[in-house]
Design an enzyme around this catalytic site. Structure first.
Site, mmCIF file in Angstrom:
data_model
loop_
_atom_site.group_PDB
_atom_site.id
_atom_site.type_symbol
_atom_site.label_atom_id
_atom_site.label_comp_id
_atom_site.label_asym_id
_atom_site.label_seq_id
_atom_site.Cartn_x
_atom_site.Cartn_y
_atom_site.Cartn_z
ATOM 1 N N TRP A 174 0.828 -1.210 0.000
ATOM 2 C CA TRP A 174 0.000 0.000 0.000
ATOM 3 C C TRP A 174 0.858 1.255 0.000
ATOM 4 C CZ3 TRP A 174 -4.263 -0.378 -2.244
ATOM 5 C CH2 TRP A 174 -5.048 -1.522 -2.110
ATOM 6 N N ASP A 191 -1.998 6.762 6.092
ATOM 7 C CA ASP A 191 -3.055 5.902 5.561
ATOM 8 C C ASP A 191 -3.397 4.919 6.676
ATOM 9 O OD1 ASP A 191 -4.629 4.000 4.358
ATOM 10 O OD2 ASP A 191 -3.207 3.500 2.755
ATOM 11 N N LYS A 203 -12.629 -1.601 5.951
ATOM 12 C CA LYS A 203 -11.831 -2.515 6.764
ATOM 13 C C LYS A 203 -12.377 -2.535 8.198
ATOM 14 C CE LYS A 203 -9.431 -2.521 3.010
ATOM 15 N NZ LYS A 203 -8.223 -1.824 2.660
#
Ligand SMILES: *Cc1c(COP(=O)(O)O)cnc(C)c1O
Length: 364
Positions: free
Chosen positions: A106, A176, A200
């Site tokens: 990511w 993030d 999530k």
């Protein structure tokens, strides 16, 4: 009805109580005679829902008053681009630089997106050890003139997580937090900006939360489209255009439930217990392995491998038979991954550990 134990990395399992409440309110929300899905986002009822969701999130994370909470769309992936367009500086003359900490898949995507928008400096990277650890801060090489420092709090694919918040002085710290937010206490005042896709640990896909310090809003680079300008969204209370109303409603139910079950501190205790149960089993076994440095292991996404990858398919089929689903690792890394977000119960993790033991006894 049988509900499975869903270990998906996202969209992910939600608290059953929340789903039941939503089901009960599906046709008629609080006597309004309509579903939340059918409401005008500018009507009294929905404004009440959105305001309560924001207020509860602020309470949960003790978000200081000088931070805006934005309910946006486009996922964390849009923030990979929108955030640099707003934070790299609003003058065309200066060549902006931002520092990035590279910790895996990511972070890599965030870096790639930012490179298209300005100068990116990789201040630290875990690539030398295949991203199985978080580079300690003493090894970081931060630049002197960075517009911000960006890190990925939890690598959802690799299963490495920051258990600490970096200290970057006066430079805005950006994170993030898609797969970490609400799982452990967080001092928002340490950050310039936090972003997280909802699917999530918050609620349904389609909602993205941005928490941003007010002084960082209003500096979008010239030419930034309105929809990508934080100031436009902040000044319209996240109602510049139609927000993802149903996702905001479900997120609000999740926030309310978290508040009622002891807040973030209690959630962290549950998450610690779940992760310890699984890692302890993996550590005690010669059949399963986890490559991540113990101090940097993710509490949210536990990746592991079987001794023989030829057994993967049989393992997954047996798991599904026991209602343990979505354990297959990300296609880029293979192996297995169990995601243990807030809504995964200890009972679910125990069922997984029981199955791991059973399979090991049979094939180990
Ligand atoms: C899932 C995830 C993303 C991507 O989210 P999208 O909503 O698909 O854009 C980005 N970063 C992290 C850490 C994630 O877990």
């Amino acid at each position: 009805m049988t509900r499975v134990f869903n270990f998906s990395a996202g969209p992910a399992t939600l608290p059953e109580e929340v789903l039941r409440q939503a089901a009960g309110e599906m046709l008629d929300w609080h006597g309004s005679g309509q579903s939340v899905m059918e409401m005008s986002h500018r009507g009294e009822e929905f404004i009440e829902i959105a305001d309560a969701a924001e207020a509860d999130l602020r309470t949960l994370l003790a978000i200081p008053d000088n931070y805006k909470v934005l309910f946006l769309q486009g996922g964390a992936s849009l923030q990979f681009e929108m955030m640099p367009m707003n934070l790299m500086g609003d003058t065309a003359e200066v060549a902006p630089t931002a520092d990035y900490i590279h910790t895996g898949d990511w972070a890599k995507k965030a870096i790639k997106a930012a490179r298209g928008l300005g100068g990116v400096h990789i201040a630290a990277s875990g690539e030398d050890r295949s991203f199985t650890y978080i580079p300690p801060q003493r090894t970081w090489r931060l630049s002197n003139d960075a517009a911000y420092v960006h890190y990925t709090a939890n690598e959802t694919i690799g299963g490495v997580e920051f258990g600490w918040v970096p200290d970057v002085g006066d430079v805005p710290l950006v994170s993030d937090m898609s797969s970490q937010i609400l799982s452990r206490p967080l001092d928002v005042s340490r950050f310039g900006l936090i972003y997280a896709g909802a699917q999530k640990n918050i609620g349904p896909a389609g909602l993205t939360i941005v928490i941003v310090r007010e002084d960082l809003v209003g500096h979008a680079r010239p030419g930034t489209p309105s929809m990508l300008d934080y100031a436009i969204h902040a000044n319209s209370g996240s109602m510049y255009n139609t927000p993802p109303t149903y996702a905001i409603y479900i997120a609000g139910l999740v926030f309310r439930r978290l508040l009622k079950t002891g807040g973030i501190a209690a959630a962290e205790q549950r998450n610690k217990a779940k992760a310890a149960l699984l890692y302890d089993y993996l550590d005690g076994s010669d059949f399963y392995t986890n490559p991540v440095e113990p101090a940097d292991r993710s509490r949210m996404n536990v990746s592991f491998r079987l001794a023989d990858p030829a057994l993967d398919a049989e393992f997954l089929a047996g798991a599904t038979k026991r209602d343990l689903v979505q354990l297959k690792g990300h296609r880029s890394v293979g192996g297995m991954r169990a995601s243990l977000y807030n809504a995964m119960t200890l009972e679910g993790v125990q069922a997984l550990v029981d199955y791991l033991a059973e399979f090991e006894a049979m094939r180990g």
